[in-house]
Design a protein around this motif. Sequence first.
Motif, PDB file in Angstrom:
ATOM      1  N   TYR A  92      -3.338   7.607   2.067  1.00  0.00           N
ATOM      2  CA  TYR A  92      -2.704   7.139   3.298  1.00  0.00           C
ATOM      3  C   TYR A  92      -3.488   5.915   3.781  1.00  0.00           C
ATOM      4  O   TYR A  92      -4.720   5.966   3.868  1.00  0.00           O
ATOM      5  CB  TYR A  92      -2.748   8.226   4.372  1.00  0.00           C
ATOM      6  CG  TYR A  92      -1.628   9.257   4.316  1.00  0.00           C
ATOM      7  CD1 TYR A  92      -0.647   9.218   3.316  1.00  0.00           C
ATOM      8  CD2 TYR A  92      -1.552  10.260   5.280  1.00  0.00           C
ATOM      9  CE1 TYR A  92       0.375  10.157   3.290  1.00  0.00           C
ATOM     10  CE2 TYR A  92      -0.526  11.212   5.254  1.00  0.00           C
ATOM     11  CZ  TYR A  92       0.430  11.154   4.254  1.00  0.00           C
ATOM     12  OH  TYR A  92       1.439  12.080   4.242  1.00  0.00           O
ATOM     13  N   THR A  93      -2.789   4.841   4.101  1.00  0.00           N
ATOM     14  CA  THR A  93      -3.484   3.641   4.574  1.00  0.00           C
ATOM     15  C   THR A  93      -3.045   3.299   5.992  1.00  0.00           C
ATOM     16  O   THR A  93      -1.900   3.514   6.377  1.00  0.00           O
ATOM     17  CB  THR A  93      -3.222   2.437   3.650  1.00  0.00           C
ATOM     18  OG1 THR A  93      -1.823   2.138   3.641  1.00  0.00           O
ATOM     19  CG2 THR A  93      -3.698   2.709   2.236  1.00  0.00           C
ATOM     20  N   TYR A  94      -3.992   2.776   6.745  1.00  0.00           N
ATOM     21  CA  TYR A  94      -3.768   2.470   8.153  1.00  0.00           C
ATOM     22  C   TYR A  94      -4.360   1.109   8.461  1.00  0.00           C
ATOM     23  O   TYR A  94      -5.502   0.820   8.079  1.00  0.00           O
ATOM     24  CB  TYR A  94      -4.455   3.521   9.041  1.00  0.00           C
ATOM     25  CG  TYR A  94      -3.922   4.910   8.843  1.00  0.00           C
ATOM     26  CD1 TYR A  94      -2.873   5.386   9.613  1.00  0.00           C
ATOM     27  CD2 TYR A  94      -4.455   5.736   7.857  1.00  0.00           C
ATOM     28  CE1 TYR A  94      -2.374   6.666   9.420  1.00  0.00           C
ATOM     29  CE2 TYR A  94      -3.952   7.011   7.647  1.00  0.00           C
ATOM     30  CZ  TYR A  94      -2.912   7.475   8.436  1.00  0.00           C
ATOM     31  OH  TYR A  94      -2.416   8.726   8.240  1.00  0.00           O
ATOM     32  N   PHE A 130       0.812  -1.207   0.000  1.00  0.00           N
ATOM     33  CA  PHE A 130       0.000   0.000   0.000  1.00  0.00           C
ATOM     34  C   PHE A 130       0.851   1.266   0.000  1.00  0.00           C
ATOM     35  O   PHE A 130       0.320   2.365   0.100  1.00  0.00           O
ATOM     36  CB  PHE A 130      -0.933   0.015   1.221  1.00  0.00           C
ATOM     37  CG  PHE A 130      -1.917  -1.112   1.232  1.00  0.00           C
ATOM     38  CD1 PHE A 130      -3.098  -1.024   0.509  1.00  0.00           C
ATOM     39  CD2 PHE A 130      -1.662  -2.267   1.947  1.00  0.00           C
ATOM     40  CE1 PHE A 130      -4.002  -2.067   0.505  1.00  0.00           C
ATOM     41  CE2 PHE A 130      -2.563  -3.315   1.949  1.00  0.00           C
ATOM     42  CZ  PHE A 130      -3.740  -3.219   1.230  1.00  0.00           C
ATOM     43  N   TYR A 131       2.171   1.102  -0.073  1.00  0.00           N
ATOM     44  CA  TYR A 131       3.035   2.281  -0.072  1.00  0.00           C
ATOM     45  C   TYR A 131       3.047   2.882  -1.474  1.00  0.00           C
ATOM     46  O   TYR A 131       3.215   2.170  -2.455  1.00  0.00           O
ATOM     47  CB  TYR A 131       4.448   1.909   0.363  1.00  0.00           C
ATOM     48  CG  TYR A 131       5.378   3.090   0.480  1.00  0.00           C
ATOM     49  CD1 TYR A 131       5.019   4.200   1.239  1.00  0.00           C
ATOM     50  CD2 TYR A 131       6.622   3.099  -0.152  1.00  0.00           C
ATOM     51  CE1 TYR A 131       5.861   5.281   1.355  1.00  0.00           C
ATOM     52  CE2 TYR A 131       7.483   4.185  -0.035  1.00  0.00           C
ATOM     53  CZ  TYR A 131       7.099   5.279   0.721  1.00  0.00           C
ATOM     54  OH  TYR A 131       7.940   6.361   0.837  1.00  0.00           O
ATOM     55  N   PRO A 154       6.062   9.917   0.833  1.00  0.00           N
ATOM     56  CA  PRO A 154       5.476  10.163   2.160  1.00  0.00           C
ATOM     57  C   PRO A 154       4.311  11.145   2.123  1.00  0.00           C
ATOM     58  O   PRO A 154       3.655  11.340   3.135  1.00  0.00           O
ATOM     59  CB  PRO A 154       6.650  10.732   2.960  1.00  0.00           C
ATOM     60  CG  PRO A 154       7.568  11.331   1.948  1.00  0.00           C
ATOM     61  CD  PRO A 154       7.397  10.522   0.682  1.00  0.00           C
TER      62      PRO A 154
END
Lengths: 448, 409
Positions: A412-414, A386-387, A391
């Motif tokens: 952005y994934t969490y 998922f990168y 940044p």
Amino acid sequence: MHMRVIKTAFQVTVLFAAFLLLLTVNAGAMINGITGTTFNLTAKTGHISTPDGGSYLIWGYANGTGLAQYPGPTLIVNQGALVRVKLTNNLTVAGGGTPPNVSIVFPGQQVTIASADPGVPGILTKEAASGKTVTYQFTATNPGTYTYYSGTDSALQIEMGFMGTIIVRPTKGANFAYNHQDAKFDRETLFLLTEMDPRIHQAVENFGPAGVVGTDYLANYFPVLWFINGRAAPDTMAEPMAPWLPYQPYNCMPMMHPGEKLLMRVVGGGRDLHPFHHHGSHARVIARDGQLLASAPNTGPDLSTEVFTIQSQPGSTIDAIFEWTGKGLGWDIYGTAADGPEFIHTCNDTIVVDGFDDATHEYCADHDKPFPVTLPTNQELAFGGFYSGSPFLGSLNSLPPGQGGLNPNGGYTYMWHSHTEKEMVNYDIFPGGMMTMLLIEAPGVPIN
Amino acid sequence: MNSILKYSIMAVSVGSFLSMMSVFPANAGVSVQCPGDTDGSATWTGSEVQPPNTKCMHLGAGDGFITMADGLSQYIFGFSNLTGLVTRPVFPAPADDVMMAGMLGASFPAPPIVLDEGDEFYLTLTNVGMAVRPDLFDPHTVHYHGFPQAAPIFDGVPDSSISINMGSSLTYYYKINDPGTYMYHCHVEAAEHMQMGMVGNLYVRPAQDGTTKIYGGKTYTRFAYNDGDGSTGYDVDYPIQIGSFDSAFHNASEAVQPLPFALMVDNYPMLNGRGYPDTVNPASLPAPAENGGKVSQKESSLVTADRGQRVLLRISNLNVTRFYTLGSMGISMNVIGKDAKLLRGPDGKNLYYKTNSVTLGGGQSVDAIIDIPADAISGRRYFLYTTNLNYLSNDTEPFGGMMTEIRVN
Ligand SMILES: [Cu+2]
Ligand SMILES: [Cu+2]
């Protein structure tokens, strides 16, 4: 008997494939379920599958003539509605024995059953004998998140899959969890948490419910599979109604933009407690078991607190509101001119003066602050699927071949998961189980 | 495996690892980023100037050994504290010392991270490799668990961002805005790396510290949160991290066997990396022979206080298998914070509560204040222990496990 595999590349591949599929379909900002005032549910058998290749017999509530579902259909009703749930027992059991009675209890609702109803009396409620129908009725007096589940031989039947969620939408509107401004949300996601001990399902598959009698499976319950909304990761992130998961129609894929409010409806659907950790930021727990955490009728959730891990208890529900803006990180999440001309942007906090950009919700105090460290070279790093390679939110950068690729908009994934980390497996394959990812897309990137 | 055999394997792996290091390109390797620090030690010495509100730390990630309360030696993964070791000029010379210090230097729990609100924190993580498992090339991360408004690049989830490979360093930056009790752990293969021991205490002291507030007739200068009224003031504070190990899992890892994830059942319940009675040993535990004599269990859980003092317990849970309840026998806890938030409603309503037990799953934290009675007799002991009574043991040895003492001076 099961295969023990230590971290396989295959697992990672499956995770990626499931997520890519999701991105090509309508993810849905609201919770999947069935609406109305009369629900015809049918108790049936079905087979769920797990990402490690397992297949397990379940008993599930089906919507009418549809397939059994694990979990049962999410019943979405409006506050004040007179709700009728007709349950027909079409269960079959191995060996041709008499199928057990089935039933539903509705914690938090005042249920009535007509005296002439053909249901037979059970310990907790009236039950439907094989081939028969029982009708439950209640008025959805109070908004909130509730659960429903079997009231018959509960230790076995809930494990087999007889459980589901009821959402009562308040009169104030569908974008409110309760009748108060502080219970407003932009998006919502259901997290129905369950676990499974396959020994029970295999015994019932082979011998019917009698197969469990005389064993210690229910007394010495030992789950080895864990689910959110009936799916184990990475299937949690696949599309809802995926054709290869016919008995597990619901996914769990929270998505949002910065500054939006995501309502988390967390339901303890099994028998264990689970510490559900939602990376990214705190969430404000505003209600438990359909009760707004309010000191008086009109105060709103003034007894609410913020947590970084939701303690989900069996049979209980929690409503929590999650927000994320990146406030106070100390660097500009959209990059600066020093990172390249494509990163030049403004932060305009003029219309609603709250410290955030009026449109993007960027935290203006961090605007134009440089990224604080130098990242290692690519050969020193391992990259997540998922990168995005960058940044910065909404940005993509090149990665070595075969790396990344699951995050085409640079969101952005969490990871949102049980922090009893052994529950993040499918048998012995990590990662899996009670886990999904939150996707925060950059402002302007469409969700849905 | 006996320890002599273990040693010979280690010597081989350390040697082969170091020779492998030399194949890395010159720009790769151990690299500490810390403003004002020129020799890469993550400290400021000599002419180096510490910028205001700046903190630095250098952690190694690798493997090691600890000793359980019943004497069993246990193989672990973990973090080591490399802060203060010079790493610049870069490889080869000083960096070798860092790798040697980190190798088999894992401690349990991980070195505590203590920060102040307003800090800019530069945390460099160097992956020193697994000396006992040279077959593993696992990267590592630091997940600052509970950090509000996190960005994936510094959140340590390998799926969402980046993790650092063996022989190299990654510097995390955190702007510390929110006081409270957090925790940290590696998030790579989390079920495995955390069961193996890559977990530690982390807490942030509030900006209110250093101001003077009178509460309950007593003056305080240290507080758990920015309470405005001194109600979280304390005299002494102790981090207490709940944890537990499954020795079968650790043995399987050491013996390069398949890992029993779903079958994990923890048999060594601990506080701050020790079972009772080791928990009340105020000193570091003796270094195990298996790691070459590196002290690996520095964190005591013994709480001591004067009569009439207020004790802040910063309780967190980073075990990976179950919920635990901690009870305080003979003295009550005033819970004033949860999950790094002051326990107050959005309009400031006080939601503190008194209790004799707190129940935490993995990834939860509680701040509880204990008032030592003004008339408590010197030497009086109160017990902090799990009321999951079957976890008051060190494997088969009873009267141990998850328990410690609060002693009146
Ligand atoms: Cu790790
Ligand atoms: Cu965590």
